[in-house]
Design a protein around this motif. Structure first.
Motif: not given
Length: 248
Positions: A128-132, A152-155
């Motif tokens: 999974m690729v996360e927004n950072i 992977c959605l980092d809210v």
């Protein structure tokens, strides 16, 4: 404490006490809290590779996923990066992770190289690729689509760094396989990992919007790092979602 709605599997980080990883896992596994999963925090490559399978003893009811290192040697090429990732994913042994969360490199082509190896090797776990911070995935979206990568959605990152374009991306909902959930604070372009009691009203609405986009079985990781903050998240997630209904 009321029981958290069971729609989403709930997860905690593997660092809640200033103890060893095995001791954190032992304490988490002994809880009667509605936690079904633990995120194994492999933030640093060398230190994480020094673990052995014996460090990951945990009850059978506990599932896991991995946060992959933030210091991966992207300059050394995709095979070197893939070797580290694949070794770490195999380390937990019986506590077999279903997926790994990857901070993307600045160059989307480097992500493509590692993602192509994941596709080719077909290891049985999800990458999974996360927004950072500084990488909201806009530049990486063509690679994500071309190689059919989950997200992977980092809210917290989304709210703190103005990454709301993701919620309008029609291809996002089917790709989110994990959500990082916490309060980021109210200072733009900065974020903290605070309990959900610290959410502003608009931030709480954003979390509810995200819940409307994801599947009913998408894990929610409360990405906080103390027992008190986790208990706060469980209590306030219950309050936040008590009257929640999935949009038609």
């Amino acid at each position: 404490m009321n029981k958290t709605p069971p729609s989403w599997p709930l997860a905690t980080t593997s660092w809640l006490w200033p103890k060893t990883l095995p001791e954190n896992l032992r304490r988490i596994g002994a809880w009667k809290l509605p936690i079904r999963q633990v995120a194994l925090l492999f933030y640093q490559s060398a230190a994480s590779l020094a673990y052995t399978p014996a460090d990951f003893a945990a009850p059978d009811h506990l599932e896991s996923h991995v946060h992959l290192p933030v210091d991966l040697p992207w300059d050394d090429g995709p095979e070197t990066v893939w070797d580290i990732i694949s070794r770490l994913m195999e380390l937990p042994g019986r506590l077999s992770p279903w997926g790994g969360v990857l901070h993307p490199p600045g160059d989307p082509a480097r992500l493509a190289g590692v993602a192509a190896l994941w596709r080719d090797r077909a290891p049985g776990w999800r990458l999974m690729v996360e927004n950072i911070p500084g990488q909201d995935l806009r530049a990486h979206w063509p690679v994500i689509q071309d190689l059919d990568l989950p997200v992977c959605l980092d809210v917290g990152h989304l709210m703190a760094f103005g990454q709301h374009w993701l919620l309008d991306e029609p291809d996002l909902p089917g790709r989110v396989e994990l959500v990082h959930c916490y309060a980021p604070g109210i200072v733009r372009e900065r974020h903290e990992h605070l309990p959900l009691s610290e959410l502003s009203p608009s931030q709480a609405r954003t979390i509810l919007e995200v819940l409307g986009l994801i599947g009913a079985n998408t894990p929610i990781l409360f990405e906080v790092f103390s027992e008190s903050d986790l208990r706060d998240c469980l209590e306030n997630f219950t309050k936040l979602t008590r009257d929640w209904r999935r949009p038609e």
